[in-house]
Design an enzyme around this catalytic site. Structure first.
Site, mmCIF file in Angstrom:
data_model
loop_
_atom_site.group_PDB
_atom_site.id
_atom_site.type_symbol
_atom_site.label_atom_id
_atom_site.label_comp_id
_atom_site.label_asym_id
_atom_site.label_seq_id
_atom_site.Cartn_x
_atom_site.Cartn_y
_atom_site.Cartn_z
ATOM 1 N N CYS A 23 0.812 -1.368 0.097
ATOM 2 C CA CYS A 23 0.042 0.093 0.099
ATOM 3 C C CYS A 23 0.838 1.080 -0.045
ATOM 4 C CB CYS A 23 -1.019 -0.148 1.284
ATOM 5 S SG CYS A 23 -2.296 1.246 1.337
ATOM 6 N N ILE A 24 0.790 1.965 0.835
ATOM 7 C CA ILE A 24 1.394 3.341 1.019
ATOM 8 C C ILE A 24 2.842 3.201 1.708
ATOM 9 C CG2 ILE A 24 0.325 4.146 3.008
ATOM 10 C CD1 ILE A 24 1.517 6.261 0.039
#
Length: 218
Positions: free
Chosen positions: A136-137
Site C-alpha cells: 500500500c503506502i
C-alpha cells in the site's frame, strides 16, 4: 519454519493499519507454511478518526500498540522488543497509520521523516540482508531504509510516487494483482488498497508479496 515479523501502525485504515491488508498478510504467511509475530510502536497515534463519518474525533487519544492489539487478538509486542536475529523476514502492511504514525508522509509531504524506532527496526533487516515486504503506502519509507535507488511501488498514483521518488525511490507502476521485486535489496512491494476495490483484489497482490518474500529467505 520461517518466521516473519509484522510491524503494525494501529487499527483502522484512516488512522492505523489497514485491517484487511493485515489479516490477509497474516493468513498468507500461515498458508505458506511460515509463522508470524506482530509488533507496533508504543506511542500515541497522530489522531483518531471516526471511521463511520471520516471525521477527526476531537479530544480523543489512542495508543498505536494498544490499537494494533485489536487486530491480532492481543498478541502484539512493543516494537522495542523486536530483534531482527529472531526472524527471517519483515512485512509492513499499509493504511494511513503507516504514513501518520510510522512516518510523517501524510502530514509533511516532501519533508516527511520516518519515526526513529521504526527506522532502526526496519534498517536492522535491511542491514542483515533479510527480505522485506511493504504494501500500500508503506513503501514511502523505503528510501529512508535502503540506499537511494531502491525500487518499489505504491501503484499508479504519479503525484504520490513523485514525492517518494524525490527521496530516492525508483518507482515502478504496478497493478493491484502484481508486485515489484528489488532483487538487490530483497524488497517486495504491492499496491494493495492503493488500488484494490475488494478483498479478493487486495489478496491477489498480497499473496504474491508474501510468497516472494518467503522465497527470498536464504
Amino acid at each position: 519454519m520461517k518466521k516473519v515479523a509484522v510491524i503494525l501502525s494501529g487499527c483502522g485504515v484512516y488512522d492505523g493499519s489497514e485491517i484487511h491488508e493485515t489479516v490477509l498478510t497474516l493468513l498468507a504467511i500461515e498458508e505458506n507454511g511460515a509463522s508470524y509475530h506482530c509488533f507496533a510502536p508504543n506511542m500515541a497515534q497522530h489522531h483518531v478518526i471516526n471511521h463511520l463519518t471520516g471525521e477527526v474525533s476531537e479530544n480523543e487519544t489512542r495508543n498505536v500498540l494498544v490499537e494494533a492489539a485489536r487486530i491480532n487478538r492481543g498478541d502484539v509486542e512493543d516494537l522495542c522488543e523486536l530483534r531482527e536475529q529472531d526472524f527471517d523476514a519483515l512485512i509492513v502492511p499499509g493504511g494511513f497509520g503507516a504514513v501518520k504514525n510510522l512516518c510523517s508522509f501524510a502530514l509533511d509531504a516532501e519533508n516527511y521523516q520516518v519515526n526513529a524506532e521504526v527506522l532502526a527496526s526496519c534498517q536492522a533487516f535491511a542491514n542483515a540482508d533479510k527480505p522485506t515486504g511493504y504494501m500500500c503506502i508503506a513503501p514511502a519509507m523505503l528510501p529512508f531504509i535502503y540506499p537511494k535507488g531502491v525500487q518499489g511501488t505504491i501503484g499508479t498514483d504519479s503525484d504520490t510516487a513523485s514525492l517518494i521518488e524525490a527521496q530516492g525511490l525508483v518507482h515502478n507502476n504496478c497493478n493491484v494483482d502484481d508486485i515489484v521485486i528489488d532483487q538487490a535489496h530483497k524488497v517486495v512491494s504491492t499496491p494493495a488498497y492503493m488500488l484494490a476495490t475488494s478483498l479478493t483484489e487486495a489478496a491477489s497482490g498480497i499473496d504474491k508479496l508474501v510468497k516472494n518474500v518467503l522465497a527470498l529467505v536464504e
